[in-house]
Every structure is written in structure tokens, then in C-alpha cells.
Scaffold this motif. Structure first.
Motif, PDB file in Angstrom:
ATOM      1  N   UNK A   8       0.809  -1.206   0.000  1.00 18.62           N
ATOM      2  CA  UNK A   8       0.000   0.000   0.000  1.00 18.62           C
ATOM      3  C   UNK A   8       0.847   1.263   0.000  1.00 18.62           C
ATOM      4  N   UNK A   9       2.054   1.175   0.543  1.00 22.81           N
ATOM      5  CA  UNK A   9       2.908   2.353   0.548  1.00 22.81           C
ATOM      6  C   UNK A   9       3.277   2.791  -0.867  1.00 22.81           C
ATOM      7  N   UNK A  10       3.304   1.853  -1.824  1.00 23.45           N
ATOM      8  CA  UNK A  10       3.555   2.236  -3.209  1.00 23.45           C
ATOM      9  C   UNK A  10       2.448   3.133  -3.730  1.00 23.45           C
ATOM     10  N   UNK A  11       1.201   2.761  -3.436  1.00 29.60           N
ATOM     11  CA  UNK A  11       0.076   3.582  -3.862  1.00 29.60           C
ATOM     12  C   UNK A  11       0.168   4.972  -3.249  1.00 29.60           C
ATOM     13  N   UNK A  12       0.479   5.039  -1.946  1.00 35.65           N
ATOM     14  CA  UNK A  12       0.552   6.326  -1.258  1.00 35.65           C
ATOM     15  C   UNK A  12       1.671   7.196  -1.833  1.00 35.65           C
ATOM     16  N   UNK A  13       2.833   6.599  -2.062  1.00 31.50           N
ATOM     17  CA  UNK A  13       3.937   7.366  -2.641  1.00 31.50           C
ATOM     18  C   UNK A  13       3.577   7.894  -4.027  1.00 31.50           C
ATOM     19  N   UNK A  14       2.909   7.068  -4.809  1.00 31.65           N
ATOM     20  CA  UNK A  14       2.497   7.513  -6.142  1.00 31.65           C
ATOM     21  C   UNK A  14       1.513   8.676  -6.032  1.00 31.65           C
ATOM     22  N   UNK A  16       1.347  10.916  -3.585  1.00 28.56           N
ATOM     23  CA  UNK A  16       2.111  12.106  -3.210  1.00 28.56           C
ATOM     24  C   UNK A  16       2.818  12.695  -4.425  1.00 28.56           C
ATOM     25  N   UNK A  17       3.465  11.844  -5.203  1.00 29.91           N
ATOM     26  CA  UNK A  17       4.244  12.322  -6.345  1.00 29.91           C
ATOM     27  C   UNK A  17       3.360  12.988  -7.393  1.00 29.91           C
ATOM     28  N   UNK A  18       2.212  12.391  -7.704  1.00 25.67           N
ATOM     29  CA  UNK A  18       1.366  12.957  -8.752  1.00 25.67           C
ATOM     30  C   UNK A  18       0.730  14.263  -8.282  1.00 25.67           C
ATOM     31  N   UNK A  19       0.433  14.394  -6.987  1.00 22.92           N
ATOM     32  CA  UNK A  19      -0.097  15.658  -6.479  1.00 22.92           C
ATOM     33  C   UNK A  19       0.965  16.753  -6.518  1.00 22.92           C
ATOM     34  N   UNK A 239      -4.667   8.905   0.338  1.00 23.78           N
ATOM     35  CA  UNK A 239      -3.548   9.090  -0.573  1.00 23.78           C
ATOM     36  C   UNK A 239      -3.341   7.837  -1.425  1.00 23.78           C
ATOM     37  N   UNK A 240      -3.569   6.666  -0.837  1.00 20.79           N
ATOM     38  CA  UNK A 240      -3.508   5.432  -1.621  1.00 20.79           C
ATOM     39  C   UNK A 240      -4.550   5.464  -2.730  1.00 20.79           C
ATOM     40  N   UNK A 241      -5.736   5.960  -2.410  1.00 14.85           N
ATOM     41  CA  UNK A 241      -6.822   6.037  -3.396  1.00 14.85           C
ATOM     42  C   UNK A 241      -6.399   6.905  -4.578  1.00 14.85           C
ATOM     43  N   UNK A 242      -5.757   8.029  -4.292  1.00 13.96           N
ATOM     44  CA  UNK A 242      -5.271   8.893  -5.369  1.00 13.96           C
ATOM     45  C   UNK A 242      -4.180   8.183  -6.165  1.00 13.96           C
ATOM     46  N   UNK A 243      -3.258   7.523  -5.462  1.00 15.75           N
ATOM     47  CA  UNK A 243      -2.182   6.822  -6.151  1.00 15.75           C
ATOM     48  C   UNK A 243      -2.679   5.712  -7.050  1.00 15.75           C
ATOM     49  N   UNK A 244      -3.748   5.040  -6.649  1.00 13.95           N
ATOM     50  CA  UNK A 244      -4.315   3.979  -7.465  1.00 13.95           C
ATOM     51  C   UNK A 244      -4.956   4.519  -8.735  1.00 13.95           C
ATOM     52  N   UNK A 245      -5.251   5.800  -8.744  1.00 13.62           N
ATOM     53  CA  UNK A 245      -5.869   6.446  -9.909  1.00 13.62           C
ATOM     54  C   UNK A 245      -4.957   7.555 -10.445  1.00 13.62           C
ATOM     55  N   UNK A 246      -3.666   7.331 -10.345  1.00 16.05           N
ATOM     56  CA  UNK A 246      -2.702   8.376 -10.682  1.00 16.05           C
ATOM     57  C   UNK A 246      -2.788   8.809 -12.143  1.00 16.05           C
ATOM     58  N   UNK A 284     -11.871  18.820  -9.788  1.00 21.16           N
ATOM     59  CA  UNK A 284     -12.205  18.188 -11.062  1.00 21.16           C
ATOM     60  C   UNK A 284     -11.590  16.807 -11.196  1.00 21.16           C
ATOM     61  N   UNK A 285     -10.324  16.682 -10.815  1.00 23.97           N
ATOM     62  CA  UNK A 285      -9.660  15.378 -10.895  1.00 23.97           C
ATOM     63  C   UNK A 285     -10.310  14.369  -9.950  1.00 23.97           C
ATOM     64  N   UNK A 286     -10.699  14.818  -8.756  1.00 23.59           N
ATOM     65  CA  UNK A 286     -11.368  13.920  -7.810  1.00 23.59           C
ATOM     66  C   UNK A 286     -12.682  13.404  -8.382  1.00 23.59           C
ATOM     67  N   UNK A 287     -13.451  14.292  -9.024  1.00 20.27           N
ATOM     68  CA  UNK A 287     -14.724  13.864  -9.597  1.00 20.27           C
ATOM     69  C   UNK A 287     -14.498  12.861 -10.746  1.00 20.27           C
ATOM     70  N   UNK A 288     -13.536  13.139 -11.578  1.00 21.82           N
ATOM     71  CA  UNK A 288     -13.233  12.204 -12.666  1.00 21.82           C
ATOM     72  C   UNK A 288     -12.768  10.863 -12.119  1.00 21.82           C
ATOM     73  N   UNK A 289     -11.906  10.900 -11.110  1.00 23.57           N
ATOM     74  CA  UNK A 289     -11.388   9.661 -10.528  1.00 23.57           C
ATOM     75  C   UNK A 289     -12.488   8.883  -9.814  1.00 23.57           C
ATOM     76  N   UNK A 290     -13.430   9.599  -9.212  1.00 25.34           N
ATOM     77  CA  UNK A 290     -14.498   8.929  -8.466  1.00 25.34           C
ATOM     78  C   UNK A 290     -15.525   8.293  -9.379  1.00 25.34           C
TER      79      UNK A 290
END
Length: 342
Positions: A8-14, A16-19, A239-246, A284-290
Motif C-alpha cells: 500500500x505504501x507504493x500507492x501512497x507514494x504515487x 504524493x508524487x502525482x499531487x 492518498x492510496x486512493x489517489x495513487x491507485x488512480x494516478x 475536477x480530478x477527484x470527480x473524474x477519478x471517483x
């Protein structure tokens, strides 16, 4: 390895990086002259942002290759090549100034922020040979080519430079468990050296220099150290959720920034415009990702014949699967594990 085969830390790091990438683009677009302190911070972080994204994708290269060539190629075309084409076309439609639809290199991301997807495609294409050639050899050859090849083609330059981070990740993946079991001394020294370099580079060079082995090495050792520390942090599920949809956040953030800048113009102070731009971009990105992360905007629909062929190939590679065992997690376009669906 964490539960269900996920790190899961990979998802979180991703995430952070994309944000960080998205925020950098917002500040650099919505400010004519960025505040000195903020610019220094982003230059400091340039040692880590894109290198970390590519390194994490490389860490999961072996996992992707084990799916078999057919599933591997189809997956990358569906989840990387397709959004690259779709969002390149959308940039033309909204009148993005850097869009050059009659330049063939544009469709590989040259001249704009989508170059990252073009580099990923090239890395995954080269990555197929890691079934036969150790990624460390590719990293070594690539470093030599980076030093000696002189070209004005930005796509080639980006592959020769940023692709090295991808194969550095692929190299570490062969010893990742051993690395994560190490004590804190070596990782602390690596991160300290890289932080010192990032501070020096931000002060003297501005944006981190490229196309030389020294900044490459100092950036890689920092990313390797960050990986060690990240694996020990508590989970941050959002943050993992964001990383999974980077991929969604990466391809969609610039159009939101650009449209905000066009609508606001000079009607408000720059700091207000930047604040509004961040809200619009992240919202906008959150809505698209959701709601649309599996839509045609980000993923080419499965072709039934290809689904059957990929499944058959997977079965042929494991004729006696253990009953009740957890399947290997699927990977998204950038190489991270796809989100769990509950």
C-alpha cells in the motif's frame, strides 16, 4: 508483502508524487513570476517528483511481465497509449497553446506534460526483454547512451533520462524484500545525501539538472531511501486512493489549470487565481477519478476476444493454481496495483 499481495505504501507514494507534479504545474501556470520561496521548494522536489513515479512503475515491472506478453502489451495499450491519444486530442480541442497535432512527436507527448506517458510506453516496450536480460544491464547501457547520445528530439531525450529511473526501480525489485529488511543506517545516509544534493541543486541550478550520471545517481539513492522509509509509515488510505488512480490525476490536471487561467485572466490577484486553480484542478480530478476512472477517457474498453486470449495465456502459465489462493493484483497503466473493489 502486505495483505492481498499489495504494497500500500507504493500507492501512497504515487499519490504524493502525482499531487506534487499537479501543484507544480498549477503554480508555474497561474503565476507570471512565482514567489521565490515556493519556486525553491518545487526545484528542491524536482529531484524526486517524476523520478519517483517512474521508479515505482519499474518496481512492478516483473509483476506485469509475468502476466504474459499478450496481456502485458494489451494492458499498456489500453491504459497508457489510449489516454495519451485521447487527452492529446482534448488538448487540441480546448486550444492548449503547446498542442501541435500535425507534429507526429506530439502524439507521444512531446512539447507538453503528456511526455510522461510517452516515456512510460517506451519503458514498458523495452521492459519486455527483462524476461531474458537483467534490468541492471539495461540501466547500465541506458546510462552510457544518456551520456553519449546528442539529439534535439525531446521524446528521445526524455526516454534516455527518465527511463533510467524506471529501470532503476526494476533493478531494485529483484532485491526489494532484502532492502526493506535492512536497518535504518544506510537508508538514512542515502536520504541525507540526496536531500543535501536537492538543496544545493535548488539553490545553484534551479530545476534539477538532467542528462548526467551524478544527478541521476544522487536522485536514485534518494528515491531508494524514500522507499525504505515509506514502507514503515502508517497507511494513508485517501492518498492510496489517489495513487491507485494516478493516471486520471496526471492526464486531467493540466486542462483544468489551463481553463481556469483562461477564465480568470487578470481579473484577480495571482495568489487568488492560484488558489482557485488548485481547488478547480483537485476537485475536477477527484470527480473524474471517483465517477469516470474506468471510462473511455482513461481506458480503452476490453475487446472480448482479447480478454479470452489473455485469460487463456495466463492459465497456460500456471496449469495447477492453488485453490483458495489470492490472485495476483491487477496493475493500472502506471504499474501500480488497481484499487480494491468492495
Amino acid at each position: 508483502m502486505e495483505a492481498h499481495g499489495r504494497r500500500h505504501w507504493m500507492d501512497a507514494l504515487r499519490g504524493v508524487a502525482v499531487l506534487l507534479v499537479a501543484s507544480w504545474h498549477a503554480f508555474s501556470t497561474l503565476y507570471d513570476s512565482m514567489p521565490v520561496a515556493i519556486e525553491w521548494i518545487f526545484n528542491f522536489l524536482s529531484v524526486y517528483r517524476i523520478p519517483l513515479l517512474l521508479f515505482l512503475s519499474g518496481l512492478l515491472l516483473d509483476q506485469s511481465v509475468r502476466k504474459g506478453a499478450g496481456a502485458y502489451v494489451v494492458g499498456k495499450l489500453r491504459r497508457i497509449a489510449w489516454p495519451l491519444i485521447i487527452w492529446s486530442a482534448l488538448l487540441v480541442l480546448i486550444g492548449w497553446p503547446a498542442a501541435k497535432p500535425f507534429d507526429g512527436w506530439y502524439w507521444l507527448g512531446e512539447g507538453g506534460y503528456l511526455w510522461y506517458l510517452g516515456v512510460l510506453l517506451a519503458c514498458y516496450a523495452i521492459g519486455l526483454i527483462t524476461k531474458f536480460v537483467h534490468p541492471l544491464i539495461i540501466l547500465g547501457v541506458g546510462t552510457i547512451l544518456m551520456e553519449v547520445v546528442d539529439t534535439e528530439i525531446a521524446f528521445v531525450t526524455n526516454v534516455l533520462w527518465f527511463g533510467l529511473y524506471f529501470f532503476a526501480g526494476a533493478t531494485l525489485s529483484r532485491w526489494l524484500d532484502r532492502w526493506l529488511r535492512m536497518g535504518p543506517l544506510v537508508p538514512s545516509l542515502l536520504v541525507s545525501a540526496s536531500l543535501a544534493w536537492a538543496a544545493y541543486s535548488a539553490t545553484v541550478n534551479g530545476y534539477a539538472p538532467v542528462l548526467h550520471w551524478r544527478p541521476l545517481l544522487l536522485s536514485i539513492i534518494g528515491v531508494v531511501g524514500v522507499v525504505w522509509f515509506a514502507s514503515r509509515l502508517r497507511r494513508v488510505r485517501w492518498m492510496e486512493w489517489i495513487g491507485q488512480r494516478s493516471i486520471v490525476f496526471y492526464v486531467a490536471h493540466v486542462p483544468f489549470i489551463y481553463l481556469t487561467s483562461r477564465l480568470l485572466g487578470e481579473a484577480v490577484p495571482e495568489w487568488v487565481g492560484c488558489l482557485v486553480g488548485h481547488v478547480v484542478m483537485f476537485g475536477g480530478c477527484l470527480m473524474l477519478a471517483r465517477f469516470l476512472d474506468r471510462s473511455i477517457l482513461f481506458e480503452f474498453p476490453w475487446v472480448p476476444s482479447l480478454r479470452g486470449r489473455s485469460a487463456a495465456e495466463g492459465r497456460s502459465r500456471d496449469p495447477n493454481p492453488r485453490r483458495g489462493s489470492n490472485p495476483e493484483p491487477r496493475l493500472d497503466a502506471a504499474g501500480t496495483t488497481e484499487p480494491e473493489r468492495t
